[in-house]
Design a protein around this motif. Structure first.
Motif, PDB file in Angstrom:
ATOM      1  N   GLU A 191       0.827  -1.203   0.000  1.00 23.27           N
ATOM      2  CA  GLU A 191       0.000   0.000   0.000  1.00 23.27           C
ATOM      3  C   GLU A 191       0.865   1.257   0.000  1.00 23.27           C
ATOM      4  O   GLU A 191       0.548   2.246  -0.666  1.00 23.27           O
ATOM      5  CB  GLU A 191      -0.933  -0.003   1.212  1.00 23.27           C
ATOM      6  CG  GLU A 191      -1.925   1.152   1.240  1.00 23.27           C
ATOM      7  CD  GLU A 191      -2.939   1.029   2.374  1.00 23.27           C
ATOM      8  OE1 GLU A 191      -3.403   2.076   2.863  1.00 23.27           O
ATOM      9  OE2 GLU A 191      -3.261  -0.115   2.763  1.00 23.27           O
ATOM     10  N   VAL A 192       1.983   1.221   0.733  1.00 23.98           N
ATOM     11  CA  VAL A 192       2.885   2.382   0.773  1.00 23.98           C
ATOM     12  C   VAL A 192       3.507   2.628  -0.599  1.00 23.98           C
ATOM     13  O   VAL A 192       3.552   3.768  -1.088  1.00 23.98           O
ATOM     14  CB  VAL A 192       3.985   2.168   1.831  1.00 23.98           C
ATOM     15  CG1 VAL A 192       5.025   3.285   1.749  1.00 23.98           C
ATOM     16  CG2 VAL A 192       3.385   2.104   3.231  1.00 23.98           C
ATOM     17  N   ILE A 193       3.970   1.551  -1.244  1.00 23.17           N
ATOM     18  CA  ILE A 193       4.607   1.711  -2.563  1.00 23.17           C
ATOM     19  C   ILE A 193       3.587   2.187  -3.590  1.00 23.17           C
ATOM     20  O   ILE A 193       3.891   3.037  -4.445  1.00 23.17           O
ATOM     21  CB  ILE A 193       5.254   0.376  -2.988  1.00 23.17           C
ATOM     22  CG1 ILE A 193       6.430   0.050  -2.041  1.00 23.17           C
ATOM     23  CG2 ILE A 193       5.738   0.454  -4.428  1.00 23.17           C
ATOM     24  CD1 ILE A 193       7.017  -1.329  -2.249  1.00 23.17           C
ATOM     25  N   GLU A 194       2.366   1.666  -3.513  1.00 25.30           N
ATOM     26  CA  GLU A 194       1.325   2.120  -4.430  1.00 25.30           C
ATOM     27  C   GLU A 194       1.029   3.605  -4.232  1.00 25.30           C
ATOM     28  O   GLU A 194       0.877   4.360  -5.205  1.00 25.30           O
ATOM     29  CB  GLU A 194       0.051   1.300  -4.224  1.00 25.30           C
ATOM     30  CG  GLU A 194      -1.081   1.695  -5.166  1.00 25.30           C
ATOM     31  CD  GLU A 194      -2.343   0.901  -4.919  1.00 25.30           C
ATOM     32  OE1 GLU A 194      -3.380   1.244  -5.516  1.00 25.30           O
ATOM     33  OE2 GLU A 194      -2.305  -0.062  -4.119  1.00 25.30           O
ATOM     34  N   ALA A 195       0.935   4.045  -2.972  1.00 25.82           N
ATOM     35  CA  ALA A 195       0.686   5.460  -2.703  1.00 25.82           C
ATOM     36  C   ALA A 195       1.859   6.310  -3.149  1.00 25.82           C
ATOM     37  O   ALA A 195       1.677   7.423  -3.669  1.00 25.82           O
ATOM     38  CB  ALA A 195       0.417   5.661  -1.212  1.00 25.82           C
ATOM     39  N   ALA A 196       3.084   5.804  -2.973  1.00 31.91           N
ATOM     40  CA  ALA A 196       4.263   6.555  -3.414  1.00 31.91           C
ATOM     41  C   ALA A 196       4.279   6.716  -4.930  1.00 31.91           C
ATOM     42  O   ALA A 196       4.732   7.743  -5.453  1.00 31.91           O
ATOM     43  CB  ALA A 196       5.531   5.863  -2.939  1.00 31.91           C
TER      44      ALA A 196
ATOM     45  N   THR B 270       5.377  10.109  -7.147  1.00 31.78           N
ATOM     46  CA  THR B 270       6.720  10.106  -7.743  1.00 31.78           C
ATOM     47  C   THR B 270       6.888   8.850  -8.587  1.00 31.78           C
ATOM     48  O   THR B 270       6.023   7.953  -8.585  1.00 31.78           O
ATOM     49  CB  THR B 270       7.804  10.163  -6.638  1.00 31.78           C
ATOM     50  OG1 THR B 270       9.072  10.449  -7.232  1.00 31.78           O
ATOM     51  CG2 THR B 270       7.900   8.848  -5.888  1.00 31.78           C
ATOM     52  N   ASP B 271       8.008   8.754  -9.270  1.00 33.44           N
ATOM     53  CA  ASP B 271       8.304   7.598 -10.112  1.00 33.44           C
ATOM     54  C   ASP B 271       8.949   6.503  -9.259  1.00 33.44           C
ATOM     55  O   ASP B 271       9.999   6.723  -8.641  1.00 33.44           O
ATOM     56  CB  ASP B 271       9.254   8.018 -11.239  1.00 33.44           C
ATOM     57  CG  ASP B 271       9.605   6.853 -12.161  1.00 33.44           C
ATOM     58  OD1 ASP B 271       8.935   5.800 -12.076  1.00 33.44           O
ATOM     59  OD2 ASP B 271      10.555   6.996 -12.955  1.00 33.44           O
ATOM     60  N   VAL B 272       8.298   5.335  -9.191  1.00 34.18           N
ATOM     61  CA  VAL B 272       8.843   4.222  -8.405  1.00 34.18           C
ATOM     62  C   VAL B 272       9.203   3.048  -9.314  1.00 34.18           C
ATOM     63  O   VAL B 272       9.291   1.901  -8.865  1.00 34.18           O
ATOM     64  CB  VAL B 272       7.848   3.765  -7.316  1.00 34.18           C
ATOM     65  CG1 VAL B 272       7.598   4.873  -6.311  1.00 34.18           C
ATOM     66  CG2 VAL B 272       6.537   3.297  -7.943  1.00 34.18           C
TER      67      VAL B 272
END
Length: 296
Positions: A176-181, A185-187
């Motif tokens: 969920e954190v990576i999806e929100a990030a 920004t570009d992940v």
């Protein structure tokens, strides 16, 4: 049973006995339940104390190759080196700190383990909710250069499937954190990297190596607060357990007292009121007449 207590075989007393036994059984069960909670919380408090005060070690020495935070390692300090995802800070709201409303700053971190890179979610600190709202949620950004830091390990939380505001999360779940990030920004660089099944709570300064250029924007940002040592109030459950057992004993004592009192009443052994003497009656009559005269 002697004839003195033959009344205990009556329907009234049998019903009372059943009710009291049910009450006593319930109190005993509730006391055992509170005792189990006390036992579990005491074990948790001991585990937290042992882990919290342990010496920091490299991340993979704790998590192993499966990159999972075990319950026995919760709150254990781990060292990581690497870099934060530039612009990847997201906000965790509605998560109080010491009973005060707070907003947490959470950022994905790419850790270098020596045998590869691992994505680690880091809860970097918090701001008072009111302050975050007043400043338009301008949160201090992490260094953009490589850093070495120490954090305390926590198991991953379960993600929730519900609509989220852009760049915000409801749970400290890595996916969920990576999806929100990815919304802020570009992940793309994280796609093929393994992810720690858990997260780190920042427990020390983020130290950049000498000569590293830090271009993080900090103007207008407030300083993030640190997290207090976890506490466990296991003594309350112990108190509740003994209270329930005292209620159980009190129920049994009450039945015995009532039975003895009724047996004494039936046998004529109950205390009788003292007889008033003729002199006391005459004195009472005179007092009443004097009071009547005074009122006139």
């Amino acid at each position: 049973m002697s004839e003195r207590y033959a009344f205990l075989r009556s329907a009234r007393w049998l019903g009372l006995a059943v009710a009291v036994l049910a009450f006593v059984a319930a109190c005993v069960v509730l006391g055992m339940w509170q005792w189990d909670r006390f036992d579990n919380r005491l074990a948790e408090a001991r585990q937290v104390a042992d882990a919290y005060d342990a010496e920091p070690v490299p991340l993979t020495e704790v998590t192993g190759e499966d990159l999972r935070v075990a319950a026995a390692d919760e709150w254990r300090p781990a060292r990581v080196t690497g870099h934060y995802v530039d612009g990847g800070t997201v906000l965790l709201r509605n998560r109080p700190v010491d009973g005060s409303p707070a907003v947490h700053a959470v950022t994905p971190f790419v850790a270098d383990t020596g045998v590869g890179q691992v994505v680690v979610v880091v809860d970097r600190g918090w701001l008072p909710a009111e302050e975050a709202e007043e400043t338009g949620a301008v949160v201090p950004q992490p260094p953009t250069a490589g850093v070495a830091m120490t954090g305390r390990l926590r198991p991953a939380e379960t993600a929730v499937e519900r609509d989220r505001p852009t760049g915000q999360i409801y749970r400290l779940a890595p996916d969920e954190v990576i999806e929100a990030a990815s919304e802020v920004t570009d992940v793309g660089a994280l796609e093929d990297l393994p992810v720690l099944d858990g997260y780190l709570v920042a427990a020390g300064p983020e130290i950049s190596p000498p000569g590293a250029e830090d271009t993080a924007a900090s103007e207008g940002s407030a300083e993030l607060g640190t997290y207090p040592r976890p506490s466990s109030n296991w003594g309350l459950n112990l108190s509740y357990a003994f209270q329930w057992w005292l209620f159980a004993a009190g129920g049994l004592v009450a039945v015995v007292v009532l039975a003895r009192r009724e047996a004494a009443d039936r046998a004529g052994d109950a205390p009788r009121p003292r007889r008033v003497t003729a002199e006391e009656e005459e004195d009472a009559l005179v007092d009443a007449q004097l009071e009547d005269a005074a009122e006139r």
